[in-house]
Design an enzyme around this catalytic site. Structure first.
Site, PDB file in Angstrom:
ATOM      1  CG  ASP A   5     -34.765 -60.423   2.713  1.00  0.00           C
ATOM      2  OD1 ASP A   5     -35.511 -61.418   2.653  1.00  0.00           O
ATOM      3  OD2 ASP A   5     -34.121 -59.995   1.741  1.00  0.00           O
ATOM      4  CG  ASP A  90     -42.910 -60.266   1.640  1.00  0.00           C
ATOM      5  OD1 ASP A  90     -43.328 -60.248   0.470  1.00  0.00           O
ATOM      6  OD2 ASP A  90     -42.075 -61.084   2.043  1.00  0.00           O
ATOM      7  CD  GLU A  92     -43.204 -62.929  -1.441  1.00  0.00           C
ATOM      8  OE1 GLU A  92     -42.864 -63.838  -2.225  1.00  0.00           O
ATOM      9  OE2 GLU A  92     -42.426 -62.353  -0.652  1.00  0.00           O
TER      10      GLU A  92
END
Length: 325
Positions: A5, A90, A92
């Site tokens: 990624d 994503d 986080e």
């Protein structure tokens, strides 16, 4: 299948070189929050598709509630290429409490593009998500382990196992990933990925265990025997099948972690080091392994004119010499 990624932090990436190194999917950052657009994102996706490998796109979340999630989902959809093979939240960011409903609002929205996944680490799963999130596949981040921990998922689609990988075509460190049991994503333009992966496997076996294989992408008897030898060194079931654990071992070695008595122990990397220096192979970097590494460093300095520090620690230069000599 192995993948990486990437984001603007990686700069300009040579996707063709990544593909030729045997990687079958690339996940590119597109947006972050509700204002940031990755300047390389769309081009990375376009180059990935042009090279015939699976293309993912991800959004780095900043939302802390459902309303924010919906705004960010709209922003991502406005900027995400329509031809990606899968999209990812994503998750986080700093937040508090159960964030499942907010994450589901985001995922429900972006799933209109294509298959949607959620990325997070085991700690965030425990702190902020409940079992309702399991309607979406998981891309899990878990480093320094032989297999990932999935507390609230029975399985995972992708495992990010290192943030310090080195891959041809990418300057500096890059995140390394491997597909998991629930990875069902395909690309109409991915016809050559399996052959490239077999070629990379043969190249790795030649480099790591001196297999002396013909690099033809054909998993014949000689290649299968070499796979079994490598699996035995790694303490894996020697079935000759290059599955997720075999590739996980290869990729952990290729992450070149600093290894020593007083450093975190990476089992597969340690096993390879022990095999390379003639130590007892148990995956634990103890004093016996340290002595053997020191012997290796002394011999390389004496026989090849290197100037390794004789400290029993496998750092950057000792890794280089282990593969060179």
């Amino acid at each position: 299948m192995n993948g990486i990624d990437i984001s603007n932090l990686n700069g300009s990436v040579n996707i063709a070189a990544v593909k030729n190194s045997g990687y079958g999917f690339i996940i590119s950052k597109i947006t972050e929050g509700s204002t940031f657009i990755d300047k390389y994102g769309k081009q990375n996706v376009a180059n990935t598709k042009d090279n015939g490998i699976i293309a993912g796109a991800y959004h780095f979340a900043r939302f802390t509630d459902k309303a924010g999630a919906i705004r960010e989902a709209s922003f991502f959809k406005q900027n995400c290429p329509s031809n990606v093979d899968f999209v990812v939240l994503d998750f986080e960011q700093q937040c508090s409490g159960d964030m499942t409903e907010a994450c589901l609002a985001f995922l429900n929205s972006i799933s209109s593009i294509t298959t949607a996944l959620i990325y997070c680490n085991p700690n965030y799963i425990n702190l902020h998500l409940n079992s309702n999130i399991t309607r979406y596949p998981l891309w899990i981040a878990h480093y320094g382990v032989s297999s990932p921990s999935t507390p609230k998922w029975g399985t995972y689609a992708i495992w990010q196992y290192s943030s310090t990988g080195r891959v041809n075509g990418v300057n500096g460190n890059v995140d390394l990933n491997v597909s998991g049991p629930s990875f069902n994503i395909k690309s109409n333009s991915s016809t050559n990925s399996n052959n490239n992966l077999s070629i990379r496997l043969q190249q790795e076996l030649n480099s790591m265990i001196n297999a002396n294989l013909v690099v033809d992408g054909i998993l014949g008897l000689a290649t299968t025997a070499s796979i079994k030898k490598f699996q035995t060194i790694m303490g894996l079931s020697a079935d000759g099948i290059p599955g997720i654990k075999t590739w996980g071992a290869i990729n952990q070695i290729r992450s070149y972690p600093t290894a020593g008595v007083n450093y975190p122990h990476y089992e597969y990397a340690t096993r390879w080091i022990q095999w390379r220096v003639g130590a007892s192979i148990d995956g634990i970097f103890g004093r016996g392994t340290e002595r053997k590494v020191k012997d290796f460093q002394i011999n390389v300095n004496r026989n090849h004119g290197e100037r390794l520090v004789v400290d029993g620690i496998v750092g950057k230069e000792t890794w280089r010499c282990m593969f060179k000599y």
